[in-house]
Structures are given as C-alpha cells and as structure tokens.
Design an enzyme around this catalytic site. Structure first.
Site, short mmCIF file in Angstrom:
data_model
loop_
_atom_site.label_atom_id
_atom_site.label_comp_id
_atom_site.label_asym_id
_atom_site.label_seq_id
_atom_site.Cartn_x
_atom_site.Cartn_y
_atom_site.Cartn_z
N LYS A 120 0.84 -1.20 0.00
CA LYS A 120 0.00 0.00 0.00
C LYS A 120 0.88 1.26 0.00
O LYS A 120 2.09 1.16 0.28
CB LYS A 120 -0.91 -0.01 1.23
CG LYS A 120 -0.16 0.05 2.56
CD LYS A 120 -1.09 -0.16 3.75
CE LYS A 120 -0.31 -0.14 5.05
NZ LYS A 120 -1.15 -0.59 6.19
N TYR B 96 17.20 29.67 8.19
CA TYR B 96 15.98 30.32 8.66
C TYR B 96 15.91 30.35 10.18
O TYR B 96 16.25 29.38 10.85
CB TYR B 96 14.74 29.56 8.14
CG TYR B 96 14.44 29.85 6.69
CD1 TYR B 96 14.04 31.12 6.29
CD2 TYR B 96 14.56 28.85 5.74
CE1 TYR B 96 13.77 31.37 4.95
CE2 TYR B 96 14.27 29.09 4.41
CZ TYR B 96 13.88 30.36 4.01
OH TYR B 96 13.60 30.61 2.71
C1 LIG Z 1 -0.39 -1.61 6.82
C2 LIG Z 1 -0.95 -2.84 7.41
C3 LIG Z 1 -0.13 -3.94 7.68
C4 LIG Z 1 1.38 -3.90 7.57
O1 LIG Z 1 1.89 -3.39 8.76
P1 LIG Z 1 3.47 -3.24 9.04
O2 LIG Z 1 3.51 -2.70 10.40
O3 LIG Z 1 3.96 -2.25 8.04
O4 LIG Z 1 4.06 -4.57 8.87
C5 LIG Z 1 -0.73 -5.10 8.15
N1 LIG Z 1 -2.06 -5.17 8.33
C6 LIG Z 1 -2.89 -4.12 8.10
C7 LIG Z 1 -4.35 -4.27 8.33
C8 LIG Z 1 -2.35 -2.92 7.64
O5 LIG Z 1 -3.16 -1.88 7.41
#
Ligand SMILES: *Cc1c(COP(=O)(O)O)cnc(C)c1O
Length: 353
Positions: free
Chosen positions: A34, A251
C-alpha cells in the site's frame, strides 16, 4: 540534474521477504505494498516479489488496479475493503479479496450479483477499535458470508494496536479475544503484521502481513540487522563555506556557530520529504561518514557540518539508508519511519537488482 536519488535495492526486498517468511514459520505471506509500497514504488516492488509471495495487500481499489494493469496476477487483499458499494463490481472484475469490516460493507457484498467466486477477509475488532466486527457480532457475520453461494472462502483477520511494543499485554489480550470469538469457525486466519511476526511468536500463524520490515526497517523504532534497508536516499554537497564563531545559519538563525565551522550545503529539503523538524544534530552521512545537520531544514536544501578531512562540494550524502537508519531521522523528527518513507518526493528512483 538535481542529485537527489532514492536507490531501491530490490535484492534487499527479496532477502527481507525470505527472512520474514522464515520468522513466520514458513506460513503464507502477503507483501503489503500500500501507499506505493511505503514510498518504494508499488509495481517494481510487487514484481520483484512475484515469485516469492503468496499475495499482496493494498489500501484501495486504485492501488490494486495499478498492480493488475502491470500484469500481476497473485491475490490482492484490499485492507480497508471498499469505500462504496459500487466498487464491488471492480472487486469482481479484477478478482480482488476485500476485507469486510462493518455492516454496510457486508450487506452490500451480500447484495451484489457476483460473477466469479470470491474470497472475503472478515475483520474482527479485537480491541483496536478502528474497524471490524465486535467479537460478539463476528460469528453472525461469518455465517451470513458462508451462506452466500459465491463466497468461496473466508479468512478471519484482525490487527494489533501495540505489537511494536514487545512487553505490552495488549497483543496477547487481542489474540485471546480473537481466538475465543472464532474458535468454532472454519477457514484461514491472518493476525500478524511485521512487528507481531518479530516480537510475538504466538501470532506466527495463518497469513502474515509484512509491511515495514519488508522494506528493511524495524517497526520497533531501532535498527534490526536481520533486515536490510531497501531505500537509500542520497544527494550531494553542492556548496560549502567556512564560518567563524558566532555566525547564525539558515531560517530563524536557529543555529549559531561556537567555533570556526565548515558548512556543507546539501540538495534535499522538506519538499522532498525530509522532515523539517529534524534540525541541528540529526545524523547524516558524507561519503559514508556520519556528521550532523546544522540549523533548520529548508524547502529545497539543508546545511550540514563538514569535518576538516571530509571532501566538500561533490561529495555524496546519505540522508538515510545504510549508515543512517531512517528510524534515527524519525526519532529526531518526533515521528515514525513509516511516515518518512511514504513522504519521499522529487527524488529520482533508481531500481537495483
Ligand atoms: C499496513 C498494514 C499492515 C502492515 O503493517 P506493518 O507494520 O507495516 O508490517 C498489516 N495489516 C494491516 C491491516 C495494515 O493496514
């Protein structure tokens, strides 16, 4: 050309996958890609894992279709399910596996005229309280799905709130709640994210869902040398000057030299995703040797300390990767590595096998 580069080491991605798979007892695994594979590029990362993984997980239909259009045929789980009932037509067309986490997602799924057999991931709220059916409603939802002729299989899924804290009783409590509520129900399960696979051996069953650790970063906010960072964000020193003691830099004039200081100017700033909150003292590496950020990070550039023996203009700078772990930058900025990786922009991505 601006020298900011995100090198994506696909060989590290593959090695990390195999490490996680082994930690997970060899069980089935989803590669979580994702958010453009946590900023690493969803299609190239998904392709690099195609012969190793059992499937992918994404946040929405758009991300799933991108993978299908790139020719990837493995199962794809929509971790949040659909956002509108009409999306089930695309779920059907592209053979996606939706999570069902609430009553309207379930009712509209049962209403839909499915053309193809369907796998559903039915989510339980075992304590995190974002989404999922409450334990006492879960069996009824499971039954309704299992009576739908087009539903070929159901995977029982839940998510942990505190798996990245190795001594927090909540994970065991959530697992217990989950186990009790689905003891009488058949089918596969999926409970573990990266942190759970690493820290809670009792969660190492069913489908693992590997995200952050796949990209070589420990979710425990420190480095873990079992994993190899996939992204290396680098740039160059393109200016340098020597300032006497008592001169302010950048800055807000927030940093003032206390002695004669060699200052290097680096082509990377917060518009590239480097966090503005990581100012003076944040580690950074010049030609593989650690030094520190000086003053505030600007939009397009930042200033760093150059040691006397270090080469200046033209030197390669690592923002994060192998010498500086992205978790160190996250700590300096009061955030987590997930956020930094997802926010990388304007960097040229170069994929290496
Ligand atoms: C993003 C996500 C994961 C992966 O989690 P990590 O901590 O990056 O391993 C697993 N399960 C769900 C439901 C998620 O949304």
């Amino acid at each position: 050309m601006r020298p900011l580069i995100a090198s994506i080491r696909l060989n590290h991605l593959r090695e990390n996958f195999l490490t996680l798979k082994q930690m997970h007892g060899g069980g089935k695994m989803l590669a979580v890609v994702k958010a453009d594979a946590y900023g690493h590029g969803a299609v190239p990362c998904a392709k690099a894992l195609a012969d190793l993984t059992d499937g992918y997980a994404v946040a929405c239909i758009e991300e799933a279709i991108e993978l299908r259009q790139a020719g990837l045929t493995l199962p794809i789980v929509l971790l949040e399910g659909v956002f509108a009932a009409e999306e089930y037509a695309l779920v059907d067309q592209y053979r996606l596996w939706p999570v069902v986490g609430n009553a309207w997602q379930l009712a509209s799924l049962l209403d839909f005229a499915w053309q193809k057999p369907l796998t559903v991931w039915l989510k339980m709220d075992s304590g995190m309280h974002r989404t999922g059916f409450f334990p006492h409603d879960y069996a009824a939802a499971f039954k309704a799905l299992s009576q739908c002729p087009q539903v070929e299989s159901i995977v029982k899924i839940t998510h942990f709130a505190c798996a990245d804290e190795p001594v927090n009783g909540m994970t065991a409590d959530q697992l217990h709640t989950f186990d009790l509520a689905c003891a009488a129900l058949g089918g596969d399960i999926s409970v573990a994210n990266s942190a759970a696979m690493m820290a809670y051996p009792q969660t190492q069953r069913g489908w693992g869902r590997a995200g952050l650790a796949l990209y070589g970063i420990s979710p425990m906010a420190k480095t873990d040398n079992r994993f190899k960072p996939v992204m290396r964000l680098s740039s160059q020193v393109f200016g340098e000057r020597v300032l006497p003691a008592g001169e302010a830099i950048g800055y807000g004039a927030s940093f003032v030299t206390t002695q004669s200081t060699r200052v290097g100017l680096v082509a990377c700033g917060y518009a590239d995703g480097y966090p503005r909150r990581a100012s003076t003292g944040t580690p950074i590496a010049v030609a593989g040797e650690r030094t520190r950020v000086l003053g505030r990070v600007s939009m397009d550039m930042m200033t760093i300390e150059l040691h006397d023996h270090q080469h200046g203009v033209g030197s390669e700078v690592e923002l994060w990767g192998d010498v500086v772990n992205v978790n160190e930058i996250a700590a300096a900025a009061g955030t987590i590595a997930y956020e930094l990786l997802c926010h990388v922009k304007r960097a040229r991505k170069i994929y290496r096998e």
